[in-house]
Enzyme design. Structure first.
Site, PDB file in Angstrom:
ATOM      1  N   GLY A 144      46.288 -30.882 -23.500  1.00  9.47           N
ATOM      2  CA  GLY A 144      46.697 -29.800 -24.385  1.00  9.47           C
ATOM      3  C   GLY A 144      46.614 -28.451 -23.701  1.00  9.47           C
ATOM      4  O   GLY A 144      45.977 -28.299 -22.661  1.00  9.47           O
ATOM      5  N   ASP A 186      39.891 -21.495 -39.903  1.00 11.05           N
ATOM      6  CA  ASP A 186      41.142 -22.075 -39.383  1.00 11.05           C
ATOM      7  C   ASP A 186      41.160 -23.589 -39.573  1.00 11.05           C
ATOM      8  O   ASP A 186      41.526 -24.337 -38.660  1.00 11.05           O
ATOM      9  CB  ASP A 186      41.333 -21.725 -37.911  1.00 11.05           C
ATOM     10  CG  ASP A 186      42.767 -21.987 -37.432  1.00 11.05           C
ATOM     11  OD1 ASP A 186      43.680 -22.013 -38.289  1.00 11.05           O
ATOM     12  OD2 ASP A 186      42.978 -22.163 -36.222  1.00 11.05           O
TER      13      ASP A 186
END
Length: 368
Positions: A52, A170
């Site tokens: 990622g 988040d």
């Protein structure tokens, strides 16, 4: 103190001057003795594979040589000429370094080497978004026992964080990891921060749009743990139905999708709502639509009741994480905290899809 640690402290002290960062920086100075000096990273980790990339760095899957343990190396780029160590990284370290909970990802180590900061986390094979995407080809949904187990674990982690006055800010499926054995782990505390009582003003630029609560969309800068609970309510609906509850395309679209189900707020249902910067008296007027909430979420009975109690305004009326754990939803039908196997679930999904396992086929690549 080594040269590397002194260098890191210098970066921290020079990087952030505004008022909102000062407390975080002071905490980070106290933490520099916990940051390992430069080491032979290549000798400590092997089988590196890029999995990622984000704004501030790259994440690699690796194996710790000595312990033969899989881990995720989050490599943070630092730039002395510009911002230095990103504030999101400072916040993540500050918030997560002392958190020890079965349902929160573990930070094993912090290494500063070659002008890069490495955060060494435990490795989990997939996130919740990956798992839900595997169900899409057959229009399947997670079995109810998985939904309940996942929700219990998420609430347990949030209750733990909120008790310690940490708000994540988040929560979304991409930031929730799922192990083969069915263990849920909340990750990515880059936007997390300690909150204070009474609440103070914070930035409203938090939470990914689909999981953002209405008070933030309306411009409020005062919030606390209820922000996380709204996000979790959206996730609860999504893991039960395998579709987002409020998939807005922009902030006003997001607000209207919320209003269409929870109702357009007014000063009677939400005292003080008219004082928010983005509130408009000319908003379209939608009534509460519980039928649409049930149809969209695929939840019924006590599960639907939990969702309704979470998706409330004003924020202070929302069900807390601790309160939700005592809801009858988790007391019915002999619910236990035993975690259902995700490995078995994925075998069933692949058999239906007749597709190979989800793998990240990036080639191994050195990060040194």
């Amino acid at each position: 103190m080594s040269r590397e640690i002194r260098s890191l402290e210098s970066i921290i002290s020079d990087a952030r001057e505004n008022t909102h960062e000062k407390m975080l920086i002071r905490k980070q100075r106290d933490m520099t003795t916990d940051i390992a000096p430069e080491r032979d990273l290549q000798g400590r980790f092997c089988s590196l594979r890029r999995i990622g990339e984000g704004t501030y760095g790259v994440v690699f899957k690796a194996i710790h040589v000595r312990d033969n343990v899989k881990c995720a190396l989050k490599m943070i780029r630092t730039d002395r000429d510009e911002e230095g160590i990103p504030s999101t990284c400072l916040r993540e370290i500050s918030c997560i370094k002392d958190l020890q909970h079965d349902n929160i990802v573990t930070l094993f180590d912090i290494i500063y080497a070659n002008s890069k900061l490495y955060m060494v986390f435990e490795f989990i094979d997939r996130d919740l978004k990956n798992l839900l995407e595997m169900l899409e080809p057959t229009n399947s949904v997670l079995p109810p026992n998985y939904v309940k187990s996942f929700m219990w674990q998420l609430l347990s982690a949030l209750s733990y964080c909120h008790l310690r006055r940490i708000v994540h800010r988040d929560l979304k499926p991409q930031n929730i990891l799922v192990s083969d054995s069915g263990v849920i782990k909340i990750a990515d505390f880059g936007l997390a921060r300690n909150f204070s009582f009474p609440s103070r003003n914070y930035t409203h630029e938090v939470v990914t749009l689909w999981y953002r609560p209405p008070e933030i969309l309306l411009g409020s800068q005062r919030y606390s743990t209820s922000l996380d609970m709204w996000s979790l309510g959206c996730i609860f609906s999504e893991i039960a139905s395998n579709k987002p509850l409020f998939p807005g395309e922009c902030e006003i679209s997001q607000l209207f999708k919320i209003f269409e189900i929870v109702g357009t707020p007014n000063i009677k249902s939400w005292p003080g709502v008219d004082s928010f910067p983005h509130y408009k008296a000319v908003f379209p007027q939608w009534p509460v639509n519980l039928k649409k909430l049930e149809e969209t979420s695929c939840l019924t009975g006590n599960g639907l009741d939990v969702l309704r109690e979470i998706l409330r305004y004003p924020p202070e009326r929302r069900l807390t994480a601790k309160g939700a754990l005592s809801h009858r939803y988790f007391l019915q039908n002999g619910f236990t905290q035993n975690r259902p196997s995700v490995t078995d679930l994925m075998k069933d999904i692949r058999a239906q899809n007749r597709t190979p396992p989800l793998l990240n086929n990036h080639q191994e690549k050195s990060i040194f």
